[in-house]
Design an enzyme around this catalytic site. Structure first.
Site, PDB file in Angstrom:
ATOM      1  CB  CYS A  47      -4.089 130.598 -24.346  1.00 58.56           C
ATOM      2  SG  CYS A  47      -2.511 130.188 -24.874  1.00 58.56           S
ATOM      3  N   GLY A  48      -6.231 132.644 -24.512  1.00 59.33           N
ATOM      4  CA  GLY A  48      -7.954 133.247 -24.709  1.00 59.33           C
ATOM      5  C   GLY A  48      -8.135 134.578 -25.644  1.00 59.33           C
TER       6      GLY A  48
END
Lengths: 170, 179
Positions: A47-48
C-alpha cells in the site's frame, strides 16, 4: 476475490471522515472525474508503494480534471500519521465506523481479513463508474489502468464538446 | 504479461552493445534502498552475460518519499551530457547511504564536472523533463515501484537476486528464440 462494482454502475454516494473534524461527500465532487482507491491498510509495504506512486501523479490526474481519494478501514488519526509520514497530498478517507460499510457497497471488502480489497474505480463527471479493477491483494496495480481510463473519458468529453460546437454552428 | 511501452531510443542511457541479444531495462531511484541493493547484482549479471547483454537505466524517482532522488537523477543526466552518465550512476548508488546534495557535488567534483554549471542545471531544472519523461513512460508501462526490470520488453515480476535474474534472462532468451 470479491466481485466489485463494474463500469456502467452509478457509484454509491458516501460521506466519510477525511480528517478528525472534516467529512468528504462524493456527490460534492460531481462535475469532476474521481479516482477511488480502496486499499487494505496504511503502513503495509505494498500500500505504501501504491499511494507513493499516486502521490507523484497528482499533476497528471489534475490534467484530466480528476480528484483521487484513498479509502481504507484505518481511522482518521492513523491516516493523518501515514499521510504526514509519506508526504501525501491527497485525501485518505476512513471507512472505519461501521467498519468497511462503504467497501461492502462497492464489493471491495474482504470479510475474512476485515480489510478493503485493492480495488480501483474511475468515475466520470456524472458519478458513473467508467472503469474498475480489483488487483490481487499482494500486487500493486500501478497507475497505467487509471491513466488509460482517464484518457478515454477525456477523449469522450472532447468528442462530445465538438458535437455540441457543431450543433451550435448549425 | 506486462510489456514495455517506450522503446529504447537515442535519449536512453545504454551500457553494452546495441546488437546484444538481451536488453535489460531497469526503472530505478537513486535513493531507493532496494535499487541500491540491486545495483551490484545488475553489474554482476551484466558481467555474466558479457557482450550479449545491454543494460538500460531509466529514472523513476519517488520524490515525495525520497527527497534527493529527483536531484540525483537530474545530476546523472547532467553527467550524461558530458558523457559520464554511468560514472555518476555508479557513484550515486555506491554512496547511497550518504546521499545528499553535498555528496552529489562531491561526486561531480571527482568526475571533474563544472560545479557552477551543475548548480545552474539543477536550479533551472534543465533535465527535469527528461527525468519526468522516463518516469511517465514507466508508469504507462505498468511500473508500480522500484526497481522494476524488463527483459527484452517483458516485465520481470520475480525476485532480483543474481540467480533469479540470470535464470529469468535465460528463460526469456529461450522463449524469444521460439517465436
Amino acid at each position: 476475490m470479491a466481485s466489485i462494482l463494474s463500469a456502467g454502475t452509478v457509484a454509491p454516494d458516501f460521506t466519510l471522515r477525511v480528517t478528525p473534524d472534516q467529512n468528504l461527500t462524493l456527490s460534492d465532487l460531481r462535475g469532476r472525474n474521481v479516482i477511488i482507491v480502496f486499499y487494505p491498510a496504511d503502513w503495509s509495504p505494498v500500500c505504501g508503494d501504491q499511494v507513493a506512486l499516486y502521490n507523484e501523479l497528482l499533476t497528471e490526474f489534475h490534467k484530466h480534471d480528476a480528484e483521487i481519494l484513498g479509502i481504507s478501514v484505518d481511522g482518521v488519526w492513523c491516516h493523518a500519521a501515514f499521510a504526514r509520514h509519506r508526504n501525501l497530498h491527497f485525501p485518505l478517507l476512513a471507512d472505519f465506523e461501521p467498519k468497511g460499510e462503504l467497501a461492502r457497497k462497492y464489493g471491495a471488502y474482504r470479510a475474512t481479513e476485515g480489510v478493503c480489497e485493492r480495488a480501483l474505480f474511475v468515475l466520470d463527471r456524472e458519478g458513473m463508474i467508467a472503469w474498475s479493477y480489483c488487483s490481487p491483494i499482494a500486487v500493486n496495480p500501478g497507475a497505467d489502468g487509471i491513466l488509460d481510463a482517464l484518457e478515454q473519458l477525456s477523449k469522450k468529453a472532447n468528442a462530445h464538446g465538438h458535437l455540441e460546437d457543431a450543433h451550435q454552428q448549425e | 504479461m506486462v510489456t514495455l511501452k517506450t522503446p529504447i531510443s537515442k535519449s536512453d542511457h545504454v551500457r553494452g552493445p546495441m546488437t546484444a541479444a538481451i536488453t535489460l531495462v531497469e526503472y530505478g531511484d537513486y535513493q531507493c534502498p532496494h535499487c541500491g541493493m540491486a545495483h551490484p547484482i545488475v553489474n554482476q549479471v551484466q558481467a555474466h552475460f558479457r557482450d550479449s547483454l545491454r543494460f538500460v537505466f531509466r529514472h523513476f524517482p519517488l520524490a515525495e518519499v525520497h527527497p534527493i532522488a529527483g536531484i540525483a537523477a537530474e545530476s546523472a543526466e547532467f553527467a550524461g551530457a558530458a558523457g559520464l552518465f554511468w560514472e555518476m550512476h555508479d557513484a550515486l548508488f555506491e554512496n547511497q547511504s550518504i546521499l545528499s546534495v553535498p555528496t552529489i557535488f562531491m561526486i561531480a567534483e571527482k568526475l571533474r564536472l563544472p560545479e557552477i554549471e551543475l548548480r545552474d542545471a539543477l536550479a533551472t531544472g534543465r533535465y527535469r523533463n527528461k527525468v519526468r519523461g522516463d518516469f511517465m513512460g514507466g508508469v504507462r508501462s505498468g511500473v508500480n515501484g522500484t526497481p522494476a526490470f524488463f527483459i527484452n520488453g517483458v516485465r520481470h515480476d520475480g525476485a532480483y537476486d543474481f540467480a533469479s535474474l540470470v535464470s529469468a534472462i535465460q528463460l526469456r532468451i529461450t522463449a524469444d528464440s521460439h517465436v
